[in-house]
Design a protein around this motif. Structure first.
Motif, PDB file in Angstrom:
ATOM      1  N   PRO A  14       2.720   7.258  -7.890  1.00 24.95           N
ATOM      2  CA  PRO A  14       3.333   8.359  -7.120  1.00 24.95           C
ATOM      3  C   PRO A  14       2.560   8.703  -5.844  1.00 24.95           C
ATOM      4  CG  PRO A  14       2.419   9.148  -9.216  1.00 24.95           C
ATOM      5  CD  PRO A  14       2.357   7.646  -9.256  1.00 24.95           C
ATOM      6  N   ASP A  15       1.272   8.400  -5.802  1.00 20.31           N
ATOM      7  CA  ASP A  15       0.492   8.720  -4.595  1.00 20.31           C
ATOM      8  C   ASP A  15       0.743   7.741  -3.458  1.00 20.31           C
ATOM      9  OD1 ASP A  15      -0.580  10.857  -5.884  1.00 20.31           O
ATOM     10  OD2 ASP A  15      -2.361   9.769  -6.586  1.00 20.31           O
ATOM     11  N   ARG A  16       1.310   6.602  -3.789  1.00 13.21           N
ATOM     12  CA  ARG A  16       1.555   5.616  -2.733  1.00 13.21           C
ATOM     13  C   ARG A  16       3.041   5.536  -2.367  1.00 13.21           C
ATOM     14  NH1 ARG A  16      -1.400   0.218  -3.547  1.00 13.21           N
ATOM     15  NH2 ARG A  16      -1.552   0.592  -5.785  1.00 13.21           N
ATOM     16  N   ILE A  17       3.789   6.512  -2.844  1.00 14.24           N
ATOM     17  CA  ILE A  17       5.193   6.629  -2.447  1.00 14.24           C
ATOM     18  C   ILE A  17       5.345   7.930  -1.655  1.00 14.24           C
ATOM     19  CG2 ILE A  17       7.554   6.907  -3.279  1.00 14.24           C
ATOM     20  CD1 ILE A  17       6.773   5.209  -5.700  1.00 14.24           C
ATOM     21  N   ASP A  26       0.819  -1.223   0.000  1.00 10.07           N
ATOM     22  CA  ASP A  26       0.000   0.000   0.000  1.00 10.07           C
ATOM     23  C   ASP A  26       0.848   1.267   0.000  1.00 10.07           C
ATOM     24  OD1 ASP A  26      -2.661  -1.111   0.112  1.00 10.07           O
ATOM     25  OD2 ASP A  26      -2.175  -1.787   2.132  1.00 10.07           O
ATOM     26  N   VAL A  27       1.905   1.263   0.811  1.00 12.19           N
ATOM     27  CA  VAL A  27       2.740   2.467   0.884  1.00 12.19           C
ATOM     28  C   VAL A  27       4.224   2.088   0.867  1.00 12.19           C
ATOM     29  CG1 VAL A  27       2.878   4.733   1.972  1.00 12.19           C
ATOM     30  CG2 VAL A  27       1.137   3.132   2.740  1.00 12.19           C
ATOM     31  N   GLY A  55      -0.827  10.699   8.655  1.00  8.18           N
ATOM     32  CA  GLY A  55      -1.981   9.825   8.385  1.00  8.18           C
ATOM     33  C   GLY A  55      -1.752   8.834   7.262  1.00  8.18           C
ATOM     34  N   PHE A  56      -0.476   8.604   6.907  1.00  6.17           N
ATOM     35  CA  PHE A  56      -0.196   7.718   5.778  1.00  6.17           C
ATOM     36  C   PHE A  56      -0.367   6.235   6.114  1.00  6.17           C
ATOM     37  CE2 PHE A  56       2.982  11.119   4.139  1.00  6.17           C
ATOM     38  CZ  PHE A  56       1.921  11.869   3.628  1.00  6.17           C
ATOM     39  N   ILE A  57      -0.343   5.922   7.396  1.00  5.15           N
ATOM     40  CA  ILE A  57      -0.381   4.509   7.795  1.00  5.15           C
ATOM     41  C   ILE A  57      -1.757   4.182   8.372  1.00  5.15           C
ATOM     42  CG2 ILE A  57       0.856   2.703   9.048  1.00  5.15           C
ATOM     43  CD1 ILE A  57       2.682   4.456   7.221  1.00  5.15           C
ATOM     44  N   ARG A  58      -2.393   3.182   7.839  1.00  2.00           N
ATOM     45  CA  ARG A  58      -3.742   2.800   8.280  1.00  2.00           C
ATOM     46  C   ARG A  58      -3.786   1.317   8.650  1.00  2.00           C
ATOM     47  NH1 ARG A  58      -6.872   6.679   5.340  1.00  2.00           N
ATOM     48  NH2 ARG A  58      -5.562   8.545   5.372  1.00  2.00           N
TER      49      ARG A  58
END
Ligand code: SF4
Lengths: 427, 173
Positions: free
Chosen positions: A55-58, A28-29, A109-112
């Motif tokens: 690019p949105d997940r890096i 995911d990231v 908030g990148f980690i869920r």
């Protein structure tokens, strides 16, 4: 058959099973910093593979040596910065907004819960605090992550660590994890996910859970992990409020990731913390741990408060409890490095920075710096540092020096006394 | 595929970490070759002299939890640029082991008795690894020799044959 949280996350991200015991997961990231990513970028460019999967997940940050200390570190920053621009990676954090990766990325908030996360950094296990599977990887894994959004792992075995009792006033997540590593040794959890569970974890803040998960790698674990709950939902609320009507609804939804009661564990450890005393490392391995009281009187030259382990706001608050209206010993150099700009400004608002400065601490910008002996507080041969970081390897903070790992409260007490001492004396 | 035969460098200690293999201060280098002369520079092992003891060695034989600590692949590259493509140990830290296979190199785990047996051959031992037969042969100058079987995770083997994870993944995913 029941599943552990790690098994559930794996099942939800399964891309391929290249052998009966290996899996390839969708990621995911992919997190990046300027020490391990530039060489991956250079290699991808050389192989004509200069692309990114999404690019949105890096997410990328310059954090280890910032501001740059010399031409080489400046070049590393340059390579990462140029790459982020040419691939339109919007979540890129540079001077002014940068901070220690494992403190900064959660704050954004990148980690869920339920996510898979990789980074070319061994303390990526920190992010497991959110109920994610988060693993440190090498450069080649990072390259493949950047290019394809996948990573290979062996099937997850889980070690369940149940933490019960009541934390004494001078004992924190740092002391608990040091004691766990002491019990199971530096390879006690190799190839396993360490699942931290029990009433003590339930009551811990996200900051404390991150401290706990941060040092899972020091026991060899692939990742640490905690059950996502209401505490997780509250922390993430600013980022998830469009997806859920209430915090409780989010917390309820997170339960789908929880380990089943009949899940199977490779190993189990129970620890009652009620009688635990402040802990400290005495040697060059993170499992060489004693009670702080056993090291009473050991002189220190430097006290370092910061890092992805213990540079968060609650850590600074604890240290400030002892530092308020006191001066550090004249023989000690005190260094505070708040882990992110957010933490730094919060500490300013709360008057904590002032307390540190009045006590005689030097306050640096958010960076890894001294933690890995690259800048901002490298030690000379023979010097001793009481440090809130996570790694005490020989030479880590400077050739021929000694690091004693301990909690922010115990570090503050050492700064005042000029030697290792029981923090309880100052409370 | 790489060369998996050569003289052994014995590292007689558990828990040799990545900072000892290549100190953090060299992580500012952006080429693998720049690491070459810093191999095992900070290794703390009685009598070990990185300047003298490494020349000509191609295979490392060591004890448990080798490569613990940081995720830095530099710890693998510093071996690679010194033409060391195999580490044989009782056990490895996960990331280091993965990095080895990701680079198409071999991280072979053997039970303690087998490790001890290779150690007992002493300096000037030559080891060769036959990937097809899962066989390690070791022989010292006096002519004492032994053969040991090993097992390899199937996927790890494929990575070695493919020349590493990037080549494998670029084709498959
Ligand atoms: S603070 Fe230290 S341990 Fe954490 S990411 Fe930075 S260098 Fe690594």
């Amino acid at each position: 058959m029941g599943k552990t949280i790690a098994e559930k996350v794996f099942a939800a991200h399964l891309r391929d099973t290249p052998s009966p015991t290996n899996v390839v997961l969708n990621i995911d990231v992919v997190l990046c910093h300027e020490i391990t990513t530039p060489i991956a970028i250079n290699d991808l460019v050389a192989k004509n593979l200069d692309k990114v999967f999404d690019p949105d997940r890096i997410k990328a940050v310059i954090d280890h040596v910032t501001p740059a200390k010399d031409s080489k570190t400046a070049t590393q920053g340059l390579i990462l910065r140029d790459w982020a621009r040419r691939h339109n990676i919007k979540d890129f954090f540079d001077i002014g907004s940068n901070g220690v990766c494992h403190a900064l990325f959660p704050e954004k908030g990148f980690i869920r819960p339920g996510y898979t996360v990789i980074m070319g950094d061994s303390h990526t296990c920190t992010h497991g605090a959110f109920g994610a599977f988060a693993a440190g990887v090498g450069t080649t894994d990072l390259e493949v992550g950047i290019l394809k959004g996948v990573c290979s792992f062996r099937e997850p075995k889980t070690m369940k660590v149940t933490i019960t009792g009541n934390l004494p006033e001078t004992v924190f997540a740092k002391d608990v994890i040091l004691n766990i590593i002491k019990q199971i040794s530096v390879n006690g959890a190799t190839d396993m996910v360490m699942e931290f569970d029990g009433p003590v974890v339930d009551q811990m803040s996200m900051e404390s859970r991150m401290t706990l998960c941060n040092m899972a790698i020091e026991a060899g674990a692939t990742s640490g992990i905690c059950m996502p709950d209401r505490v997780t939902a509250e922390y993430l609320w600013p980022f998830i409020q469009d997806s859920y009507a209430t915090i409780d609804e989010a917390a309820q939804d997170f339960k789908k990731w929880h380990s089943d009661p009949d899940a199977i564990y490779a190993k189990e450890l129970n620890i009652d913390v009620s009688g635990l005393k402040p802990q400290i490392t005495y040697g060059y391995k993170p499992d060489e741990v004693k009670d702080v009281a056993e090291m009473e009187g050991t002189p220190v030259d430097q006290v370092y408060i910061g890092s992805c382990t213990n540079g968060r706001i609650e850590d600074l608050r604890q240290a400030a409890r002892i530092l308020a209206n006191r001066k550090i010993a004249p023989t000690v150099r005190g260094i505070l490095s708040p882990a992110t700009p957010g933490i730094y400004s919060q500490a300013m608002e709360e008057g904590i920075i002032k307390i540190f400065m009045n006590a005689g601490f030097c306050v640096t910008n958010p960076t890894c710096g001294a933690c890995l002996g690259m800048s901002n507080g490298v030690l000379a041969e023979g010097e001793v540092c009481a440090s809130t970081t996570n790694r005490n390897f020989n030479g880590r903070m400077g050739k021929g020096s000694m690091i004693h790992l301990l909690s922010p409260l115990s570090a503050a007490a050492a700064a005042i006394a000029g030697h290792i001492t029981d923090p309880g004396k100052y409370i | 595929m790489r060369n998996f035969t050569g003289q052994v460098l014995f590292l007689d200690r558990n828990d040799i970490n990545t900072d000892e293999i290549i100190p953090a201060k060299y992580l500012t280098e952006n080429t693998k070759d720049a690491l070459k002369s810093h191999i095992l520079e900070d290794l703390h092992l009685g009598g070990f002299d990185a300047g003298k003891d490494i020349a000509g060695k191609k295979i490392i034989v060591t004890k448990s939890n080798f490569g613990c600590g940081s995720s830095r692949e530099h710890a693998v590259w510093v071996f690679e640029v010194n033409d060391i493509n195999v580490v044989i140990a009782e056990s490895f830290a996960r990331i280091f082991r993965q990095n080895m296979f990701n680079c198409g190199m071999l991280a072979i785990e053997l039970p303690r008795e087998d490790i001890d047996a290779i150690f007992s051959l002493g300096q000037d031992t030559v080891v060769s690894v036959d990937l097809g037969k899962n066989l390690i042969t070791a022989e010292n100058k006096q002519g004492s020799s032994l053969s040991l079987t090993f097992s390899l995770n199937e996927f790890d083997r494929e990575l070695v044959l493919a020349g590493g994870w990037l080549a494998y993944a670029d084709k498959k995913y």
